[in-house]
Design a protein around this motif. Sequence first.
Motif, PDB file in Angstrom:
ATOM      1  N   GLU A 186       0.811  -1.210   0.000  1.00 45.49           N
ATOM      2  CA  GLU A 186       0.000   0.000   0.000  1.00 45.49           C
ATOM      3  C   GLU A 186       0.849   1.266   0.000  1.00 45.49           C
ATOM      4  O   GLU A 186       0.490   2.267  -0.631  1.00 45.49           O
ATOM      5  CB  GLU A 186      -0.928   0.004   1.216  1.00 45.49           C
ATOM      6  CG  GLU A 186      -2.013  -1.055   1.158  1.00 45.49           C
ATOM      7  CD  GLU A 186      -2.964  -0.950   2.331  1.00 45.49           C
ATOM      8  OE1 GLU A 186      -4.155  -1.214   2.145  1.00 45.49           O
ATOM      9  OE2 GLU A 186      -2.503  -0.618   3.444  1.00 45.49           O
ATOM     10  N   LYS A 187       1.970   1.249   0.726  1.00 49.32           N
ATOM     11  CA  LYS A 187       2.819   2.433   0.833  1.00 49.32           C
ATOM     12  C   LYS A 187       4.285   2.029   0.673  1.00 49.32           C
ATOM     13  O   LYS A 187       5.083   2.160   1.596  1.00 49.32           O
ATOM     14  CB  LYS A 187       2.621   3.113   2.188  1.00 49.32           C
ATOM     15  CG  LYS A 187       1.189   3.518   2.490  1.00 49.32           C
ATOM     16  CD  LYS A 187       1.087   4.097   3.898  1.00 49.32           C
ATOM     17  CE  LYS A 187      -0.337   4.458   4.263  1.00 49.32           C
ATOM     18  NZ  LYS A 187      -0.443   5.004   5.654  1.00 49.32           N
ATOM     19  N   PRO A 188       4.655   1.516  -0.496  1.00 54.47           N
ATOM     20  CA  PRO A 188       6.007   0.960  -0.656  1.00 54.47           C
ATOM     21  C   PRO A 188       7.131   1.959  -0.428  1.00 54.47           C
ATOM     22  O   PRO A 188       8.198   1.601   0.064  1.00 54.47           O
ATOM     23  CB  PRO A 188       6.006   0.456  -2.106  1.00 54.47           C
ATOM     24  CG  PRO A 188       4.923   1.235  -2.776  1.00 54.47           C
ATOM     25  CD  PRO A 188       3.871   1.443  -1.732  1.00 54.47           C
ATOM     26  N   GLY A 189       6.900   3.223  -0.752  1.00 55.01           N
ATOM     27  CA  GLY A 189       7.971   4.206  -0.629  1.00 55.01           C
ATOM     28  C   GLY A 189       8.035   4.904   0.709  1.00 55.01           C
ATOM     29  O   GLY A 189       8.989   5.655   0.969  1.00 55.01           O
ATOM     30  N   GLU A 190       7.072   4.674   1.575  1.00 57.09           N
ATOM     31  CA  GLU A 190       7.073   5.329   2.887  1.00 57.09           C
ATOM     32  C   GLU A 190       8.235   4.806   3.727  1.00 57.09           C
ATOM     33  O   GLU A 190       8.435   3.598   3.848  1.00 57.09           O
ATOM     34  CB  GLU A 190       5.749   5.090   3.611  1.00 57.09           C
ATOM     35  CG  GLU A 190       5.652   5.824   4.928  1.00 57.09           C
ATOM     36  CD  GLU A 190       4.299   5.633   5.597  1.00 57.09           C
ATOM     37  OE1 GLU A 190       3.715   6.629   6.041  1.00 57.09           O
ATOM     38  OE2 GLU A 190       3.828   4.476   5.670  1.00 57.09           O
ATOM     39  N   SER A 226       8.842  -1.151   1.332  1.00 53.76           N
ATOM     40  CA  SER A 226       9.065  -2.193   0.325  1.00 53.76           C
ATOM     41  C   SER A 226      10.185  -3.142   0.714  1.00 53.76           C
ATOM     42  O   SER A 226      10.332  -4.214   0.113  1.00 53.76           O
ATOM     43  CB  SER A 226       9.387  -1.563  -1.035  1.00 53.76           C
ATOM     44  OG  SER A 226      10.546  -0.745  -0.955  1.00 53.76           O
ATOM     45  N   THR A 227      10.970  -2.792   1.745  1.00 50.42           N
ATOM     46  CA  THR A 227      12.015  -3.688   2.247  1.00 50.42           C
ATOM     47  C   THR A 227      11.415  -5.042   2.626  1.00 50.42           C
ATOM     48  O   THR A 227      12.069  -6.080   2.501  1.00 50.42           O
ATOM     49  CB  THR A 227      12.713  -3.063   3.470  1.00 50.42           C
ATOM     50  OG1 THR A 227      13.254  -1.795   3.108  1.00 50.42           O
ATOM     51  CG2 THR A 227      13.832  -3.950   3.987  1.00 50.42           C
ATOM     52  N   ALA A 228      10.166  -5.046   3.072  1.00 49.67           N
ATOM     53  CA  ALA A 228       9.521  -6.289   3.497  1.00 49.67           C
ATOM     54  C   ALA A 228       9.243  -7.238   2.338  1.00 49.67           C
ATOM     55  O   ALA A 228       9.006  -8.428   2.562  1.00 49.67           O
ATOM     56  CB  ALA A 228       8.215  -5.971   4.225  1.00 49.67           C
ATOM     57  N   ARG A 285      13.543  -3.246  -4.502  1.00 50.24           N
ATOM     58  CA  ARG A 285      13.100  -1.858  -4.396  1.00 50.24           C
ATOM     59  C   ARG A 285      13.048  -1.153  -5.747  1.00 50.24           C
ATOM     60  O   ARG A 285      12.127  -0.373  -6.012  1.00 50.24           O
ATOM     61  CB  ARG A 285      14.025  -1.088  -3.450  1.00 50.24           C
ATOM     62  CG  ARG A 285      14.003  -1.592  -2.020  1.00 50.24           C
ATOM     63  CD  ARG A 285      14.839  -0.673  -1.135  1.00 50.24           C
ATOM     64  NE  ARG A 285      15.398  -1.379   0.001  1.00 50.24           N
ATOM     65  CZ  ARG A 285      16.170  -0.824   0.918  1.00 50.24           C
ATOM     66  NH1 ARG A 285      16.476   0.457   0.813  1.00 50.24           N
ATOM     67  NH2 ARG A 285      16.651  -1.522   1.928  1.00 50.24           N
ATOM     68  N   HIS A 286      14.035  -1.406  -6.638  1.00 47.18           N
ATOM     69  CA  HIS A 286      14.034  -0.713  -7.925  1.00 47.18           C
ATOM     70  C   HIS A 286      12.865  -1.161  -8.799  1.00 47.18           C
ATOM     71  O   HIS A 286      12.308  -0.372  -9.565  1.00 47.18           O
ATOM     72  CB  HIS A 286      15.356  -0.933  -8.659  1.00 47.18           C
ATOM     73  CG  HIS A 286      15.582  -2.345  -9.132  1.00 47.18           C
ATOM     74  ND1 HIS A 286      16.052  -3.338  -8.295  1.00 47.18           N
ATOM     75  CD2 HIS A 286      15.383  -2.930 -10.345  1.00 47.18           C
ATOM     76  CE1 HIS A 286      16.148  -4.471  -8.977  1.00 47.18           C
ATOM     77  NE2 HIS A 286      15.740  -4.254 -10.214  1.00 47.18           N
ATOM     78  N   GLU A 287      12.444  -2.430  -8.657  1.00 47.59           N
ATOM     79  CA  GLU A 287      11.295  -2.900  -9.419  1.00 47.59           C
ATOM     80  C   GLU A 287      10.004  -2.307  -8.870  1.00 47.59           C
ATOM     81  O   GLU A 287       9.085  -1.977  -9.623  1.00 47.59           O
ATOM     82  CB  GLU A 287      11.226  -4.421  -9.399  1.00 47.59           C
ATOM     83  CG  GLU A 287      12.321  -5.097 -10.201  1.00 47.59           C
ATOM     84  CD  GLU A 287      12.070  -6.588 -10.356  1.00 47.59           C
ATOM     85  OE1 GLU A 287      10.937  -7.028 -10.113  1.00 47.59           O
ATOM     86  OE2 GLU A 287      13.017  -7.300 -10.739  1.00 47.59           O
TER      87      GLU A 287
END
Length: 348
Positions: A151-155, A196-198, A205-207
């Motif tokens: 839901e919030k990959p970049g947070e 997104s680390t999870a 992360r780049h994908e």
Amino acid sequence: MSDDADVGGADLLGARALREWLTGEREAFSRVFLVESGAAVEAVREVVAPDDVMLLPASSPPDGGPAAVARYTGELRAVGDELFFGERGVELQDYVAAAFVQIIGPTAIRFFDAAGWRAFLDDADLARRTGVFPTALIDPRVLLADRSALEKPGEVVTPSAVRVAADGSVSVGVQGEVIGTVDDLSAALDTPLPRSTALGEVAPRHEVAAESARLAGIRRYLSATDLMKMLHLVNGDARIAGFGWAPIDDRLADAEPLTADPFLLDTADGLMLADTGTLRRQLLTPLTATVVAATQTSSTLELAAQRLARELGTPVSHASALCLEAVAALGVHFGERTSGDPTTGVNG
């Protein structure tokens, strides 16, 4: 929480804490540590706080630290693994396989390879176009792992769902990235990282960053699956606005409903507004449903009023008043502007 606490209460605590650990969502607890058998419990005890929870193997020695403790049996790493708190258990399944296996109890699903990650994105796109959702995601017994990362990959946040392995490695979530070891646990926990680390190697992360456009609507999509669960709906039972159904098909919409906004549905009982946050449901007249649709899919009052006036054949001033009444009485809002141009019908 001492180890001589009520067993039933500890089992319930464990189940609730595991849910937060699986999803990465912070609700009742600050952090949840899943400590594997053979891992250094002492190192974890040194960094936990009273609002944390430690999930410890049933065979581990008494804890006595400041955090609440729940003891489990089993494990949760590979497909088919099961973990229990007393009689409360959850099975881990692959996202793709979940569509073909029989769900018999609480189940957590996750991507175990890039194919699963791609299938998830494709399923979300399909639901937007057709209103057909993956059967596993609308099953009340199923929980999507790493939901907060989707839901919030970049947070950027400090880790709250932590796995401490027997080899000393410390990672995020079910199979997320390794962020350190027990020797530098405090530093690892204090380092903010993208959610997104999870997702780990399945979706680097780049994908994830490259798919930012497709991920933009994932929160609303997952809220729609919550709606299906809340109303006990299966595919074909109802139409949900924004998912294969546009109540106003004027090709002038320039926005999508806010993530937390109630959903407009067409059900066997009639037109309905349903809110997954408050669990509130109410039937609407066709006129009110049209007002809601115009409001939620317009970024401004001016555009909503113009569209509604055209749809109803009424003066713009009257249409504007209807939109404001909907905002005040029904808890809906003007939508979030999309990249489409309302004059071209991109978002129609």
